[in-house]
Motif scaffolding. Structure first.
Motif, mmCIF file in Angstrom:
data_model
loop_
_atom_site.group_PDB
_atom_site.id
_atom_site.type_symbol
_atom_site.label_atom_id
_atom_site.label_comp_id
_atom_site.label_asym_id
_atom_site.label_seq_id
_atom_site.Cartn_x
_atom_site.Cartn_y
_atom_site.Cartn_z
ATOM 1 N N GLN A 246 -9.450 -10.108 -0.762
ATOM 2 C CA GLN A 246 -8.691 -9.429 -1.858
ATOM 3 C C GLN A 246 -9.657 -9.283 -2.932
ATOM 4 O O GLN A 246 -9.667 -8.366 -3.806
ATOM 5 C CB GLN A 246 -7.534 -10.188 -2.490
ATOM 6 C CG GLN A 246 -6.254 -10.163 -1.551
ATOM 7 C CD GLN A 246 -5.945 -8.985 -0.705
ATOM 8 O OE1 GLN A 246 -5.848 -7.661 -1.398
ATOM 9 N NE2 GLN A 246 -5.451 -8.892 0.523
ATOM 10 N N ARG B 228 -11.616 -6.038 -2.728
ATOM 11 C CA ARG B 228 -11.003 -4.749 -2.881
ATOM 12 C C ARG B 228 -11.250 -4.175 -4.007
ATOM 13 O O ARG B 228 -11.233 -4.884 -5.248
ATOM 14 C CB ARG B 228 -9.373 -5.232 -2.716
ATOM 15 C CG ARG B 228 -8.814 -5.867 -1.432
ATOM 16 C CD ARG B 228 -8.958 -4.713 -0.269
ATOM 17 N NE ARG B 228 -8.132 -3.554 -0.718
ATOM 18 C CZ ARG B 228 -6.609 -3.519 -0.550
ATOM 19 N NH1 ARG B 228 -6.095 -4.406 -0.198
ATOM 20 N NH2 ARG B 228 -5.804 -2.590 -1.011
ATOM 21 N N ARG C 239 -9.046 -2.193 -5.787
ATOM 22 C CA ARG C 239 -8.039 -2.277 -6.748
ATOM 23 C C ARG C 239 -7.955 -3.591 -7.384
ATOM 24 O O ARG C 239 -7.493 -3.677 -8.561
ATOM 25 C CB ARG C 239 -6.813 -2.026 -5.797
ATOM 26 C CG ARG C 239 -6.438 -3.201 -4.778
ATOM 27 C CD ARG C 239 -5.334 -4.058 -5.169
ATOM 28 N NE ARG C 239 -4.718 -4.661 -4.124
ATOM 29 C CZ ARG C 239 -4.953 -5.902 -4.073
ATOM 30 N NH1 ARG C 239 -5.449 -6.852 -4.541
ATOM 31 N NH2 ARG C 239 -4.072 -6.378 -2.884
ATOM 32 N N LEU D 172 1.113 -3.924 -8.173
ATOM 33 C CA LEU D 172 -0.184 -3.505 -7.523
ATOM 34 C C LEU D 172 -0.557 -4.909 -6.526
ATOM 35 O O LEU D 172 -0.636 -4.515 -5.204
ATOM 36 C CB LEU D 172 -1.247 -2.989 -8.357
ATOM 37 C CG LEU D 172 -2.511 -2.681 -7.597
ATOM 38 C CD1 LEU D 172 -2.285 -1.365 -7.001
ATOM 39 C CD2 LEU D 172 -3.571 -2.329 -8.634
ATOM 40 N N ASP E 277 0.878 -4.120 -2.692
ATOM 41 C CA ASP E 277 -0.288 -3.584 -1.624
ATOM 42 C C ASP E 277 -0.559 -4.573 -0.781
ATOM 43 O O ASP E 277 -0.934 -4.117 0.285
ATOM 44 C CB ASP E 277 -1.558 -3.121 -2.502
ATOM 45 C CG ASP E 277 -2.596 -2.525 -1.872
ATOM 46 O OD1 ASP E 277 -2.660 -1.410 -1.443
ATOM 47 O OD2 ASP E 277 -3.453 -3.454 -1.593
ATOM 48 N N THR E 278 -0.154 -5.768 -0.900
ATOM 49 C CA THR E 278 -0.981 -6.884 0.028
ATOM 50 C C THR E 278 -0.663 -6.616 1.596
ATOM 51 O O THR E 278 -1.269 -6.716 2.405
ATOM 52 C CB THR E 278 -0.436 -8.373 -0.288
ATOM 53 O OG1 THR E 278 -1.139 -9.055 0.147
ATOM 54 C CG2 THR E 278 1.119 -8.417 -0.540
ATOM 55 N N SER F 273 -0.723 -2.491 2.826
ATOM 56 C CA SER F 273 -1.894 -1.760 2.876
ATOM 57 C C SER F 273 -2.483 -2.198 4.243
ATOM 58 O O SER F 273 -3.086 -1.500 5.100
ATOM 59 C CB SER F 273 -2.845 -2.355 2.015
ATOM 60 O OG SER F 273 -2.979 -3.790 1.984
ATOM 61 N N SER G 78 6.801 -4.020 -0.035
ATOM 62 C CA SER G 78 5.658 -3.908 0.984
ATOM 63 C C SER G 78 5.774 -4.295 2.386
ATOM 64 O O SER G 78 5.208 -3.721 3.074
ATOM 65 C CB SER G 78 4.719 -4.822 0.276
ATOM 66 O OG SER G 78 3.364 -4.816 0.994
ATOM 67 N N ALA H 52 1.550 1.711 1.039
ATOM 68 C CA ALA H 52 1.240 0.772 -0.163
ATOM 69 C C ALA H 52 1.745 1.575 -1.500
ATOM 70 O O ALA H 52 2.220 0.861 -2.196
ATOM 71 C CB ALA H 52 -0.400 0.506 -0.190
ATOM 72 N N LEU H 53 1.394 2.690 -1.700
ATOM 73 C CA LEU H 53 1.470 3.676 -2.622
ATOM 74 C C LEU H 53 3.309 3.723 -2.941
ATOM 75 O O LEU H 53 3.759 3.493 -4.121
ATOM 76 C CB LEU H 53 1.012 4.783 -2.717
ATOM 77 C CG LEU H 53 1.211 5.799 -3.816
ATOM 78 C CD1 LEU H 53 0.762 4.983 -5.215
ATOM 79 C CD2 LEU H 53 0.735 7.035 -3.804
ATOM 80 N N VAL I 139 4.177 -0.200 -4.395
ATOM 81 C CA VAL I 139 3.902 -0.277 -5.783
ATOM 82 C C VAL I 139 4.662 0.795 -6.669
ATOM 83 O O VAL I 139 5.288 0.132 -7.529
ATOM 84 C CB VAL I 139 2.305 -0.164 -5.771
ATOM 85 C CG1 VAL I 139 2.016 -0.066 -7.338
ATOM 86 C CG2 VAL I 139 1.618 -1.048 -4.980
#
Length: 284
Positions: free
Chosen positions: A23, A26, A28, A95, A99-100, A103, A198, A204-205, A208
């Motif tokens: 992570q 990443r 982000r 986020l 996203d975790t 994604s 998620s 992912a979008l 979030v």
């Protein structure tokens, strides 16, 4: 007789340090933590180059908060938290938590993680713990940066308040830490909602954005007084209860209620997420 391969330990799969490193690479993560550092600097520059208020009315209560913000490092940190708590921190926590898992699904790597094999419950637990760790890091980074740059620019002075007398600097630090602790707890609700979404989607979008929109919707409903006592059950109803920690003496009734509410909502959302993920077909 166990059917597991010799030497296989479920608890040894996907170690926390590996997920933390993943992570950390990443973009982000870099952007979110970077903005936590940048925001206090932006606020300070706005104070430095914004000029005087020409409206003549002083801007009301918000203007008084601005005056307090430039009266010391503690007050500057408090102002930075005040302007970030209702939206920016919600977005950052959503986020990291939203996203975790989604994604991984969108990249098509989720099924390969499970094929290692990593037990589903462990996969979720590790990802949740790391998401919470980065969320807490973002909160502490924002407050720490604001306190540092505010102290360097405006000095070390007592913590001011619009609802009470000045609080000595030493006690002010403790009040600030209590505020951060409360925000960390209340943002668990955002984390739980984003984490559930998620698990429920491969986008992912969507996870979030959905968490942020639902949180905003709760805030809007909380402003409708016609709902009466029903507002007490909204996850955002006690979001601003931390302001009571600035009064003298401190008002902690709503703080306790808000913390309990946040933990209950987070536990509910996380439980549903684990239940759903451990039973769904993973094809991504």
């Amino acid at each position: 007789m166990s059917s597991a391969a010799t030497g296989y330990k479920a608890s040894a799969t996907l170690p926390l340090r590996a997920e933390i490193r993943r992570q950390a690479t990443r973009r982000r993560t870099h952007l979110a933590l970077g903005f936590m550092v940048l925001l206090p600097l932006i606020i300070m520059l706005a104070f430095e180059f914004g000029g005087e208020d020409d409206d003549g009315n002083g801007g009301g209560s918000f203007a008084s908060l601005v005056d307090l913000a430039t009266s010391g490092g503690l007050n500057f940190a408090l102002f930075s938290i005040f302007v970030s708590a209702s939206f920016l921190l919600v977005v950052v926590v959503a986020l990291f938590s939203g996203d975790t898992v989604a994604s991984e699904a969108s990249w098509g790597s989720l099924r390969y993680l499970l094929a290692i094999p990593v037990p589903r419950a462990r996969l979720l637990a590790v990802k949740l713990v790391v998401a919470l760790a980065y969320s807490l890091t973002a909160l502490v980074t924002l407050a720490g940066t604001a306190l540092l740059v505010g102290t360097l620019r405006y000095g070390w002075h007592p913590l001011g308040s619009t609802v009470a007398a000045e609080i000595p600097a030493g006690e002010g630090v403790l009040r600030l830490l209590a505020i951060l602790a409360y925000l960390a707890v209340t943002l668990l609700g955002v984390s739980g909602l984003a984490f559930l979404l998620s698990v429920a989607t491969d986008a992912a979008l969507g996870a979030v954005g959905g968490a942020v929109l639902l949180w905003i919707l709760s805030s809007i409903l909380d402003q409708i007084t016609a709902l009466g006592d029903l507002r007490n059950f909204l996850p955002t109803h006690f979001s601003d209860a931390w302001l009571g920690l600035l009064s003298t003496p401190m008002q902690t009734d709503d703080v306790v209620k808000g913390a309990i509410s946040a933990v209950c909502y987070a536990t509910l959302f996380w439980s549903i997420a684990f239940y759903r993920f451990t039973r769904k077909d993973v094809t991504s």
